[in-house]
Motif scaffolding. Sequence first.
Motif, PDB file in Angstrom:
ATOM      1  N   MET A  91       0.848  -1.288   0.110  1.00 22.15           N
ATOM      2  CA  MET A  91      -0.151  -0.016   0.024  1.00 22.15           C
ATOM      3  C   MET A  91       0.823   1.259  -0.192  1.00 22.15           C
ATOM      4  SD  MET A  91      -2.833   1.213   2.766  1.00 22.15           S
ATOM      5  CE  MET A  91      -3.822  -0.202   2.671  1.00 22.15           C
ATOM      6  N   LEU A  92       0.867   2.028  -0.878  1.00 24.93           N
ATOM      7  CA  LEU A  92       1.504   3.434  -0.964  1.00 24.93           C
ATOM      8  C   LEU A  92       0.449   4.699  -0.712  1.00 24.93           C
ATOM      9  CD1 LEU A  92       3.691   3.042  -3.908  1.00 24.93           C
ATOM     10  CD2 LEU A  92       4.630   3.029  -1.676  1.00 24.93           C
ATOM     11  N   LEU A  93       0.522   5.452   0.214  1.00 23.40           N
ATOM     12  CA  LEU A  93      -0.275   6.479   0.310  1.00 23.40           C
ATOM     13  C   LEU A  93       0.815   8.038   0.049  1.00 23.40           C
ATOM     14  CD1 LEU A  93      -1.991   5.578   3.696  1.00 23.40           C
ATOM     15  CD2 LEU A  93      -3.031   5.501   1.294  1.00 23.40           C
ATOM     16  N   PRO A  94       0.477   8.636  -0.990  1.00 22.70           N
ATOM     17  CA  PRO A  94       1.214   9.821  -1.255  1.00 22.70           C
ATOM     18  C   PRO A  94       1.334  10.768   0.055  1.00 22.70           C
ATOM     19  CG  PRO A  94       0.021   9.122  -3.246  1.00 22.70           C
ATOM     20  CD  PRO A  94      -0.418   8.428  -1.875  1.00 22.70           C
ATOM     21  N   LEU A  95       2.434  11.415   0.567  1.00 23.27           N
ATOM     22  CA  LEU A  95       2.703  12.328   1.419  1.00 23.27           C
ATOM     23  C   LEU A  95       1.761  13.779   1.120  1.00 23.27           C
ATOM     24  CD1 LEU A  95       6.288  12.175   2.706  1.00 23.27           C
ATOM     25  CD2 LEU A  95       3.937  10.922   3.673  1.00 23.27           C
ATOM     26  N   LYS A  96       1.269  14.283   2.047  1.00 22.58           N
ATOM     27  CA  LYS A  96       0.642  15.470   1.749  1.00 22.58           C
ATOM     28  C   LYS A  96       1.733  16.620   1.668  1.00 22.58           C
ATOM     29  CE  LYS A  96      -3.308  14.315   4.223  1.00 22.58           C
ATOM     30  NZ  LYS A  96      -4.323  14.421   5.446  1.00 22.58           N
ATOM     31  N   PRO A  97       1.626  17.773   1.040  1.00 22.70           N
ATOM     32  CA  PRO A  97       2.645  18.892   1.086  1.00 22.70           C
ATOM     33  C   PRO A  97       3.494  19.044   2.465  1.00 22.70           C
ATOM     34  CG  PRO A  97       0.770  19.489  -0.382  1.00 22.70           C
ATOM     35  CD  PRO A  97       0.413  18.222   0.414  1.00 22.70           C
ATOM     36  N   GLY A  98       4.320  19.368   2.490  1.00 25.04           N
ATOM     37  CA  GLY A  98       5.198  19.621   3.841  1.00 25.04           C
ATOM     38  C   GLY A  98       5.582  18.408   4.661  1.00 25.04           C
TER      39      GLY A  98
ATOM     40  N   ALA B 134       5.895   8.620  -0.680  1.00 25.81           N
ATOM     41  CA  ALA B 134       4.712   8.201   0.041  1.00 25.81           C
ATOM     42  C   ALA B 134       4.930   7.367   1.102  1.00 25.81           C
ATOM     43  CB  ALA B 134       4.071   7.170  -1.224  1.00 25.81           C
ATOM     44  N   LEU B 135       3.983   7.144   1.914  1.00 27.73           N
ATOM     45  CA  LEU B 135       4.112   6.095   2.908  1.00 27.73           C
ATOM     46  C   LEU B 135       3.929   4.731   2.355  1.00 27.73           C
ATOM     47  CD1 LEU B 135       1.768   7.988   5.608  1.00 27.73           C
ATOM     48  CD2 LEU B 135       4.146   7.642   5.502  1.00 27.73           C
TER      49      LEU B 135
ATOM     50  N   GLU C 230      11.165   9.782  -8.541  1.00 29.39           N
ATOM     51  CA  GLU C 230      11.063  10.979  -9.255  1.00 29.39           C
ATOM     52  C   GLU C 230       9.805  11.211 -10.140  1.00 29.39           C
ATOM     53  OE1 GLU C 230      14.730  10.396 -11.670  1.00 29.39           O
ATOM     54  OE2 GLU C 230      16.132  11.145 -10.071  1.00 29.39           O
ATOM     55  N   ARG C 231       8.986   9.822  -9.846  1.00 32.44           N
ATOM     56  CA  ARG C 231       7.652  10.047 -10.709  1.00 32.44           C
ATOM     57  C   ARG C 231       6.647  10.072  -9.969  1.00 32.44           C
ATOM     58  NH1 ARG C 231       9.113   5.610 -15.362  1.00 32.44           N
ATOM     59  NH2 ARG C 231      11.193   6.421 -16.247  1.00 32.44           N
ATOM     60  N   SER C 232       5.534  10.645 -10.269  1.00 33.46           N
ATOM     61  CA  SER C 232       4.570  10.930  -9.281  1.00 33.46           C
ATOM     62  C   SER C 232       3.655   9.603  -9.314  1.00 33.46           C
ATOM     63  CB  SER C 232       3.567  12.177  -9.785  1.00 33.46           C
ATOM     64  OG  SER C 232       3.146  11.819 -11.183  1.00 33.46           O
ATOM     65  N   ASP C 233       3.708   8.652 -10.134  1.00 33.11           N
ATOM     66  CA  ASP C 233       2.971   7.637 -10.373  1.00 33.11           C
ATOM     67  C   ASP C 233       3.620   6.375  -9.562  1.00 33.11           C
ATOM     68  OD1 ASP C 233       5.110   6.990 -12.144  1.00 33.11           O
ATOM     69  OD2 ASP C 233       3.648   6.462 -13.730  1.00 33.11           O
ATOM     70  N   PHE C 234       5.089   6.618  -8.997  1.00 37.26           N
ATOM     71  CA  PHE C 234       6.090   5.813  -8.519  1.00 37.26           C
ATOM     72  C   PHE C 234       6.125   4.492  -9.337  1.00 37.26           C
ATOM     73  CE2 PHE C 234       3.865   8.379  -5.143  1.00 37.26           C
ATOM     74  CZ  PHE C 234       5.051   8.647  -4.271  1.00 37.26           C
ATOM     75  N   SER C 235       6.211   4.670 -10.709  1.00 42.45           N
ATOM     76  CA  SER C 235       6.283   3.475 -11.442  1.00 42.45           C
ATOM     77  C   SER C 235       7.910   2.910 -11.403  1.00 42.45           C
ATOM     78  CB  SER C 235       5.960   3.727 -12.846  1.00 42.45           C
ATOM     79  OG  SER C 235       6.709   4.814 -13.293  1.00 42.45           O
ATOM     80  N   ARG C 236       8.596   3.892 -10.822  1.00 42.71           N
ATOM     81  CA  ARG C 236      10.313   3.472 -10.627  1.00 42.71           C
ATOM     82  C   ARG C 236      10.700   4.073  -9.054  1.00 42.71           C
ATOM     83  NH1 ARG C 236      14.491   5.291 -15.022  1.00 42.71           N
ATOM     84  NH2 ARG C 236      13.235   3.520 -15.937  1.00 42.71           N
ATOM     85  N   ILE C 237      10.914   3.175  -8.343  1.00 44.01           N
ATOM     86  CA  ILE C 237      11.244   3.377  -7.040  1.00 44.01           C
ATOM     87  C   ILE C 237      12.775   3.902  -6.939  1.00 44.01           C
ATOM     88  CG2 ILE C 237      11.126   2.486  -4.578  1.00 44.01           C
ATOM     89  CD1 ILE C 237       8.614   3.053  -5.608  1.00 44.01           C
ATOM     90  N   ALA C 238      12.950   5.013  -6.408  1.00 44.80           N
ATOM     91  CA  ALA C 238      14.408   5.497  -6.313  1.00 44.80           C
ATOM     92  C   ALA C 238      14.985   5.054  -4.964  1.00 44.80           C
ATOM     93  CB  ALA C 238      14.433   7.042  -6.455  1.00 44.80           C
ATOM     94  N   ARG C 239      14.194   5.306  -3.897  1.00 47.45           N
ATOM     95  CA  ARG C 239      14.947   5.198  -2.447  1.00 47.45           C
ATOM     96  C   ARG C 239      14.042   4.691  -1.551  1.00 47.45           C
ATOM     97  NH1 ARG C 239      19.881   7.996  -1.751  1.00 47.45           N
ATOM     98  NH2 ARG C 239      19.733   7.203   0.345  1.00 47.45           N
ATOM     99  N   LEU C 240      14.304   4.011  -0.667  1.00 48.84           N
ATOM    100  CA  LEU C 240      13.763   3.852   0.643  1.00 48.84           C
ATOM    101  C   LEU C 240      14.287   4.368   1.907  1.00 48.84           C
ATOM    102  CD1 LEU C 240      12.860   0.078   0.072  1.00 48.84           C
ATOM    103  CD2 LEU C 240      11.458   1.850  -0.679  1.00 48.84           C
TER     104      LEU C 240
ATOM    105  N   ARG D 263       6.842  -0.310   7.712  1.00 47.71           N
ATOM    106  CA  ARG D 263       6.378   0.735   7.012  1.00 47.71           C
ATOM    107  C   ARG D 263       7.534   1.541   6.885  1.00 47.71           C
ATOM    108  NH1 ARG D 263       1.674   1.488  11.777  1.00 47.71           N
ATOM    109  NH2 ARG D 263       0.332  -0.001  10.814  1.00 47.71           N
ATOM    110  N   CYS D 264       7.634   2.270   5.854  1.00 44.22           N
ATOM    111  CA  CYS D 264       8.714   3.343   5.645  1.00 44.22           C
ATOM    112  C   CYS D 264       8.224   4.179   4.588  1.00 44.22           C
ATOM    113  CB  CYS D 264      10.023   2.584   5.161  1.00 44.22           C
ATOM    114  SG  CYS D 264       9.584   1.700   3.604  1.00 44.22           S
ATOM    115  N   LEU D 265       9.062   5.005   4.054  1.00 45.27           N
ATOM    116  CA  LEU D 265       8.789   5.929   2.980  1.00 45.27           C
ATOM    117  C   LEU D 265       9.438   5.407   1.769  1.00 45.27           C
ATOM    118  CD1 LEU D 265       9.572   9.529   4.095  1.00 45.27           C
ATOM    119  CD2 LEU D 265       7.438   8.504   4.138  1.00 45.27           C
ATOM    120  N   VAL D 266       8.642   5.787   0.974  1.00 40.56           N
ATOM    121  CA  VAL D 266       9.263   5.531  -0.528  1.00 40.56           C
ATOM    122  C   VAL D 266       9.538   6.729  -1.523  1.00 40.56           C
ATOM    123  CG1 VAL D 266       8.521   4.478  -2.695  1.00 40.56           C
ATOM    124  CG2 VAL D 266       7.937   3.319  -0.689  1.00 40.56           C
ATOM    125  N   LEU D 267      10.425   6.960  -2.001  1.00 39.37           N
ATOM    126  CA  LEU D 267      10.969   7.918  -2.951  1.00 39.37           C
ATOM    127  C   LEU D 267      11.018   7.744  -4.171  1.00 39.37           C
ATOM    128  CD1 LEU D 267      11.221  10.398  -0.706  1.00 39.37           C
ATOM    129  CD2 LEU D 267      12.221   8.312   0.223  1.00 39.37           C
TER     130      LEU D 267
END
Length: 214
Positions: free
Chosen positions: A1-8, A96-97, A172-182, A166-170
């Motif tokens: 499950m990925l939940l995009p973070l809110k601004p800030g 995203a969470l 460069e794409r808003s659809d998270f089709s490619r994960i850069a970092r955890l 649980r962790c953060l997923v980072l």
Amino acid sequence: MLLPLKPGELQRLIPAVASGPQFSFCSGGPQLVLQRLLVSTLGGVIPLLISQGGFGSRWSSVWLVIGLTMLLYFLWGPILQAGSRNSQLRKYPAAALFEGEIADLYTKEKLEGRQETTDTKGRLELVENRRTWLCLELADEEGYLGQLRFPLDKAHKALRKGMTIRCLVLSERSDFSRIARLSDGWVPQAKLWVGDYPYLLRPAFEEICLRRFR
């Protein structure tokens, strides 16, 4: 499950300036602390002595500032290092969470350096410094996400396959089709944080997870 973070929220979870755990991590062990103290002492005392040598008031002030700055190197060194590491994750436009499970875990030996020494007969030997790392494979209902790797500790014996993580997923794409970092991860069932560096402000992360994962 990925939940995009809110601004800030990303800036709240990963600070620009070193937190206490981050400062402690970047300070390193006793040997590294001693090295920084030596650099601070030598790098600070010499400019201070020069500033008192009467080379003109203008340059004396410059040497005084340099000396005081170097005397505090053992403090600002870890702060600068932590800020640099934090910025590597804060730069990503999408975060995203993640809530999933430990799909697999295994250990792996990692070479961390080589050291020359001599045996009892005076012959030169090359000794490899190896450390055991634990690798966690993370996945959710959509499949494999990524891997967390970190030095193995006694506390990690509590980790089991199937535990929630649980962790953060980072990305460069808003659809998270490619994960850069955890980021580092939180395992609620074991009440344990895992990762090779404490990126997250842990109380804030746990609070957001309680609100978002219901």
